[in-house]
Design a protein around this motif. Structure first.
Motif, PDB file in Angstrom:
ATOM      1  N   VAL A 328       0.624  -1.240  -0.334  1.00  0.00           N
ATOM      2  CA  VAL A 328       0.124  -0.497   0.116  1.00  0.00           C
ATOM      3  C   VAL A 328       0.660   1.483  -0.002  1.00  0.00           C
ATOM      4  O   VAL A 328       0.446   2.298  -0.338  1.00  0.00           O
ATOM      5  CB  VAL A 328      -0.872   0.650   1.189  1.00  0.00           C
ATOM      6  N   ALA A 329       2.197   1.303   0.434  1.00  0.00           N
ATOM      7  CA  ALA A 329       3.118   2.330   1.137  1.00  0.00           C
ATOM      8  C   ALA A 329       3.534   3.100  -0.572  1.00  0.00           C
ATOM      9  O   ALA A 329       4.131   4.418  -0.802  1.00  0.00           O
ATOM     10  CB  ALA A 329       3.859   2.004   1.689  1.00  0.00           C
ATOM     11  N   THR A 330       3.315   1.680  -1.153  1.00  0.00           N
ATOM     12  CA  THR A 330       4.282   1.752  -2.479  1.00  0.00           C
ATOM     13  C   THR A 330       3.990   3.241  -3.614  1.00  0.00           C
ATOM     14  O   THR A 330       4.237   3.699  -4.520  1.00  0.00           O
ATOM     15  CB  THR A 330       4.264   0.923  -3.579  1.00  0.00           C
ATOM     16  N   GLN A 331       2.107   3.679  -3.485  1.00  0.00           N
ATOM     17  CA  GLN A 331       1.537   4.532  -4.104  1.00  0.00           C
ATOM     18  C   GLN A 331       1.264   5.508  -2.842  1.00  0.00           C
ATOM     19  O   GLN A 331       0.119   6.642  -3.312  1.00  0.00           O
ATOM     20  CB  GLN A 331       0.333   3.814  -4.820  1.00  0.00           C
ATOM     21  N   ALA A 332       1.295   5.937  -1.810  1.00  0.00           N
ATOM     22  CA  ALA A 332       1.504   6.831  -1.518  1.00  0.00           C
ATOM     23  C   ALA A 332       2.441   7.961  -1.591  1.00  0.00           C
ATOM     24  O   ALA A 332       2.793   8.011  -1.811  1.00  0.00           O
ATOM     25  CB  ALA A 332       1.917   6.361   0.477  1.00  0.00           C
ATOM     26  N   ARG A 333       1.784   8.750  -0.744  1.00  0.00           N
ATOM     27  CA  ARG A 333       2.462  10.327  -0.819  1.00  0.00           C
ATOM     28  C   ARG A 333       3.306  10.554   0.945  1.00  0.00           C
ATOM     29  O   ARG A 333       2.850  10.202   1.293  1.00  0.00           O
ATOM     30  CB  ARG A 333       1.966  11.676  -0.513  1.00  0.00           C
ATOM     31  N   GLY A 334       4.878  10.150   0.157  1.00  0.00           N
ATOM     32  CA  GLY A 334       6.008  10.168   1.058  1.00  0.00           C
ATOM     33  C   GLY A 334       6.512   8.832   1.561  1.00  0.00           C
ATOM     34  O   GLY A 334       6.613   8.005   0.158  1.00  0.00           O
ATOM     35  N   SER A 335       7.253   8.713   2.830  1.00  0.00           N
ATOM     36  CA  SER A 335       7.895   7.715   3.222  1.00  0.00           C
ATOM     37  C   SER A 335       7.928   6.715   4.037  1.00  0.00           C
ATOM     38  O   SER A 335       7.585   7.594   5.303  1.00  0.00           O
ATOM     39  CB  SER A 335       9.909   7.758   2.840  1.00  0.00           C
ATOM     40  N   VAL A 336       8.243   5.689   4.754  1.00  0.00           N
ATOM     41  CA  VAL A 336       8.180   4.607   5.246  1.00  0.00           C
ATOM     42  C   VAL A 336       9.037   3.354   5.406  1.00  0.00           C
ATOM     43  O   VAL A 336       9.311   3.108   4.567  1.00  0.00           O
ATOM     44  CB  VAL A 336       6.716   4.520   5.490  1.00  0.00           C
ATOM     45  N   LEU A 337       9.752   3.768   6.746  1.00  0.00           N
ATOM     46  CA  LEU A 337      10.441   2.068   6.892  1.00  0.00           C
ATOM     47  C   LEU A 337       9.212   1.016   7.419  1.00  0.00           C
ATOM     48  O   LEU A 337       8.830   1.575   8.659  1.00  0.00           O
ATOM     49  CB  LEU A 337      11.442   2.499   8.471  1.00  0.00           C
ATOM     50  N   ILE A 338       8.963  -0.065   6.824  1.00  0.00           N
ATOM     51  CA  ILE A 338       9.266  -0.910   7.587  1.00  0.00           C
ATOM     52  C   ILE A 338       9.810  -2.189   8.134  1.00  0.00           C
ATOM     53  O   ILE A 338      10.720  -2.285   7.314  1.00  0.00           O
ATOM     54  CB  ILE A 338       8.163  -1.925   5.999  1.00  0.00           C
ATOM     55  N   HIS A 339       9.811  -2.664   9.562  1.00  0.00           N
ATOM     56  CA  HIS A 339      10.804  -2.907  10.636  1.00  0.00           C
ATOM     57  C   HIS A 339      10.140  -4.529  10.326  1.00  0.00           C
ATOM     58  O   HIS A 339       8.876  -4.042  11.365  1.00  0.00           O
ATOM     59  CB  HIS A 339      11.030  -2.197  11.530  1.00  0.00           C
ATOM     60  N   GLN A 340       9.895  -5.683  10.102  1.00  0.00           N
ATOM     61  CA  GLN A 340       9.489  -6.953  10.179  1.00  0.00           C
ATOM     62  C   GLN A 340      10.317  -7.777  11.137  1.00  0.00           C
ATOM     63  O   GLN A 340      11.878  -8.306  10.265  1.00  0.00           O
ATOM     64  CB  GLN A 340       9.282  -7.771   8.587  1.00  0.00           C
ATOM     65  N   LYS A 341      10.438  -7.221  12.678  1.00  0.00           N
ATOM     66  CA  LYS A 341      11.924  -7.770  13.620  1.00  0.00           C
ATOM     67  C   LYS A 341      11.201  -9.720  13.381  1.00  0.00           C
ATOM     68  O   LYS A 341      11.444 -10.041  13.877  1.00  0.00           O
ATOM     69  CB  LYS A 341      10.429  -7.402  14.840  1.00  0.00           C
ATOM     70  N   MET A 342       9.982 -10.312  13.343  1.00  0.00           N
ATOM     71  CA  MET A 342       9.533 -11.485  13.596  1.00  0.00           C
ATOM     72  C   MET A 342      10.187 -12.601  12.809  1.00  0.00           C
ATOM     73  O   MET A 342      10.645 -13.719  13.233  1.00  0.00           O
ATOM     74  CB  MET A 342       8.409 -11.872  14.292  1.00  0.00           C
ATOM     75  N   PHE A 343      10.225 -12.022  11.225  1.00  0.00           N
ATOM     76  CA  PHE A 343      10.567 -13.346  10.591  1.00  0.00           C
ATOM     77  C   PHE A 343      11.451 -12.615   9.441  1.00  0.00           C
ATOM     78  O   PHE A 343      11.461 -11.930   8.606  1.00  0.00           O
ATOM     79  CB  PHE A 343       9.275 -13.811   9.443  1.00  0.00           C
ATOM     80  N   GLU A 344      13.493 -13.701   9.525  1.00  0.00           N
ATOM     81  CA  GLU A 344      14.054 -12.930   8.612  1.00  0.00           C
ATOM     82  C   GLU A 344      14.061 -12.741   6.969  1.00  0.00           C
ATOM     83  O   GLU A 344      14.482 -12.688   6.329  1.00  0.00           O
ATOM     84  CB  GLU A 344      15.112 -13.373   9.175  1.00  0.00           C
ATOM     85  N   SER A 345      12.715 -13.782   5.947  1.00  0.00           N
ATOM     86  CA  SER A 345      12.640 -14.210   5.286  1.00  0.00           C
ATOM     87  C   SER A 345      11.634 -13.770   4.243  1.00  0.00           C
ATOM     88  O   SER A 345      11.287 -13.193   3.484  1.00  0.00           O
ATOM     89  CB  SER A 345      12.584 -15.628   4.561  1.00  0.00           C
ATOM     90  N   ARG A 346      10.566 -12.937   5.118  1.00  0.00           N
ATOM     91  CA  ARG A 346       9.268 -12.440   4.865  1.00  0.00           C
ATOM     92  C   ARG A 346       9.231 -10.769   3.899  1.00  0.00           C
ATOM     93  O   ARG A 346       8.365 -10.991   3.211  1.00  0.00           O
ATOM     94  CB  ARG A 346       8.765 -11.996   6.328  1.00  0.00           C
ATOM     95  N   LEU A 347      10.443 -10.163   3.730  1.00  0.00           N
ATOM     96  CA  LEU A 347      10.759  -9.070   2.725  1.00  0.00           C
ATOM     97  C   LEU A 347      10.855  -8.967   1.263  1.00  0.00           C
ATOM     98  O   LEU A 347      11.610  -8.588   0.756  1.00  0.00           O
ATOM     99  CB  LEU A 347      11.040  -8.336   3.496  1.00  0.00           C
ATOM    100  N   PHE A 348      11.206 -11.200   1.113  1.00  0.00           N
ATOM    101  CA  PHE A 348      12.235 -10.527  -0.014  1.00  0.00           C
ATOM    102  C   PHE A 348      11.057 -11.011  -0.954  1.00  0.00           C
ATOM    103  O   PHE A 348      11.825 -11.378  -2.330  1.00  0.00           O
ATOM    104  CB  PHE A 348      13.079 -12.328   0.272  1.00  0.00           C
ATOM    105  N   PHE A 349       9.822 -10.987  -0.810  1.00  0.00           N
ATOM    106  CA  PHE A 349       9.468 -10.568  -2.155  1.00  0.00           C
ATOM    107  C   PHE A 349       8.672  -9.446  -2.896  1.00  0.00           C
ATOM    108  O   PHE A 349       8.305  -9.298  -3.917  1.00  0.00           O
ATOM    109  CB  PHE A 349       7.698 -11.411  -1.243  1.00  0.00           C
ATOM    110  N   VAL A 350       9.794  -8.924  -2.278  1.00  0.00           N
ATOM    111  CA  VAL A 350       9.854  -7.196  -2.702  1.00  0.00           C
ATOM    112  C   VAL A 350      10.720  -6.475  -4.235  1.00  0.00           C
ATOM    113  O   VAL A 350      10.261  -5.788  -4.892  1.00  0.00           O
ATOM    114  CB  VAL A 350      10.675  -6.059  -1.688  1.00  0.00           C
ATOM    115  N   ASP A 351      11.259  -7.829  -4.195  1.00  0.00           N
ATOM    116  CA  ASP A 351      11.846  -7.336  -5.460  1.00  0.00           C
ATOM    117  C   ASP A 351      11.055  -7.789  -6.822  1.00  0.00           C
ATOM    118  O   ASP A 351      11.210  -7.253  -8.079  1.00  0.00           O
ATOM    119  CB  ASP A 351      13.270  -9.069  -6.108  1.00  0.00           C
ATOM    120  N   LYS A 352       9.329  -8.281  -6.571  1.00  0.00           N
ATOM    121  CA  LYS A 352       9.285  -8.488  -7.527  1.00  0.00           C
ATOM    122  C   LYS A 352       8.833  -7.246  -8.035  1.00  0.00           C
ATOM    123  O   LYS A 352       8.147  -6.942  -8.752  1.00  0.00           O
ATOM    124  CB  LYS A 352       7.496  -9.586  -7.315  1.00  0.00           C
TER     125      LYS A 352
END
Length: 436
Positions: A328-352
């Motif tokens: 959802v943040a990819t089309q917002a105005r502004g920037s945000v830092l997403i911090h996924q603390k619990m699982f170390e592989s959950r953000l790896f889909f961002v390449d898509k």
């Protein structure tokens, strides 16, 4: 392998009813093993993971009767314990993450519980130490066969104990609670998980005759009883699906109403989406999202620094929605830092998403910075594969907002957690086709 073909940039409109909660269902269904009396459960979601667990219970000898869509009766008065040591069980059990929660009820009622190393999402390590350390604290002996990854616990009679959990694991807490309700004496669980789904489990167990106090807090006190009886239970609506529909409405600039959401059990979810600039209106027990034709703007912190959204144990923000927030943040105005603390592989889909034109900096396995497009540049359609349930739905939302026609393979991952998602989306105007 099934595939979705999605034609993006169509505005959606109408209302959508959230399914029953997947994470609650996996706990509640395992609890039917605690009694020989009949239990009726309503609002069970018709999804792959839940249906696999129902099938596993049936193979264990539980008598299961479907009353109508989403409603079943369960009667575990003739459990087949020999199945637990069969090769078939080793195959059936390892295909489902939630199968770990049959161990606590089986241990409590029959003195033994076995499970192969469970499967599930490829989102990083999901260790089982909390579960088995809790059983050991209750007096169970533990064994593990490394060759076939098979766990076992046994005890003639569990005895209540004080324990401080090393992490506030939801499934770990649920498993220990289900074991402790039939243990001798008092069990105190500190640093217990307190998610609404766990509260639902504890309330159901109390209706069955258990004595659990502290429900909703991080300290549960359980006075063991000799036996439990039958009851009737209704699942909460799935908060993860509710959050998914909020994100979908914003990304597609659509006006949507999400029906019967159980507002009191949503915690921080509405406010986190509001921090992204999304209007989330309460209408009775419904959520109304107006069409965001002018986009939405991310709030900064009071001192002007970049907003950070991170997951935390309840009542913190659920990790299962961080993938949705990121998209959802990819089309917002502004920037945000997403911090996924619990699982170390959950953000790896961002390449898509980057392939689709999103501006995302993957800082490390746990953090990603998203610079929003403010709809001045659309995401571009592409071909991709769903790596897990939540990332799969996030990619689906991205595809529904993208310019062109996208293809998502491996949608079995999405089906594990979302009931008939393509049919329900078509009902509100989405252009989505399933290919088998």
């Amino acid at each position: 392998m099934a595939t979705f073909i999605i034609e993006g940039q169509h505005q959606l409109k109408g209302s959508i009813q959230p399914q029953g909660a997947k994470n609650e269902a996996l706990q509640i269904l395992c609890a039917v093993l605690l009694t020989a009396e009949e239990i009726t459960i309503n609002n069970i979601p018709d999804i792959v993971d839940v249906n696999k667990l129902i099938d596993l219970l049936r193979k264990l000898g539980v008598k299961i009767n479907k009353l109508e869509k989403g409603s079943y009766t369960f009667k575990a008065d003739d459990v087949n314990l020999k199945y637990l040591e069969s090769e078939a069980f080793k195959q059936d059990g390892k295909g489902l993450r939630g199968s770990i929660m049959i161990v606590g009820p089986l241990l409590a009622r029959f003195g033994k519980g076995y499970i192969p190393k469970p499967g599930g999402d490829k989102i990083g390590r999901r260790r089982l130490d909390t579960h088995f350390e809790g059983f050991i604290n209750l007096g169970a002996s533990f064994r593990y066969n490394k060759e076939d990854h098979f766990y076992g616990v046994e005890a003639k009679k569990l005895k209540g104990a004080y324990m401080l959990l090393d992490e506030a694991s939801v499934t770990g807490t649920a498993n220990i609670v289900m074991a402790a309700v039939l243990a001798e004496g008092r069990t105190t669980i500190y640093n217990a998980a307190c998610e609404p789904y766990l509260q639902q489990l504890c309330k159901m167990l109390n209706r069955m005759g258990a004595k659990i106090s502290g429900i909703g807090s991080n300290m549960l006190i359980i006075d063991g009883v000799d036996e439990l009886g039958g009851t009737e239970h209704r699942m909460l609506p799935d908060m993860i699906e509710i959050g998914s529909w909020i994100g979908l409405a914003a990304m597609t600039k659509s006006e949507l109403t999400i029906k019967n959401v159980s507002w009191n059990d949503l915690g921080l979810i509405p406010n986190v989406f509001r921090k992204l600039g999304i209007t989330v209106e309460q209408q009775g027990d419904d959520i109304h999202i107006p069409a965001h034709t002018e986009g939405y703007e991310i709030q900064n912190f009071i001192d002007g620094s970049i907003l950070t959204i991170s997951d935390a144990p309840w009542p913190g923000f659920t990790p299962d929605l961080l993938s949705i927030i990121l998209v959802v943040a990819t089309q917002a105005r502004g920037s945000v830092l997403i911090h996924q603390k619990m699982f170390e592989s959950r953000l790896f889909f961002v390449d898509k998403l980057i392939d689709m034109g999103a501006k995302i900096i993957l800082c490390d396995p746990h953090r990603a910075t998203v610079i929003g497009h403010d709809f001045k540049s659309s995401l571009k359609a592409t071909t991709m594969s769903s790596p897990d349930i939540r990332a799969g739905v996030s990619l689906l939302i991205a595809a529904l907002s993208a310019k062109g026609t996208s293809t998502i393979h491996n949608i079995e991952q999405i089906d594990r957690g979302y009931e008939n998602i393509d049919e329900r989306l078509r009902a509100i105007g989405a252009k989505i086709t399933r290919l088998n």
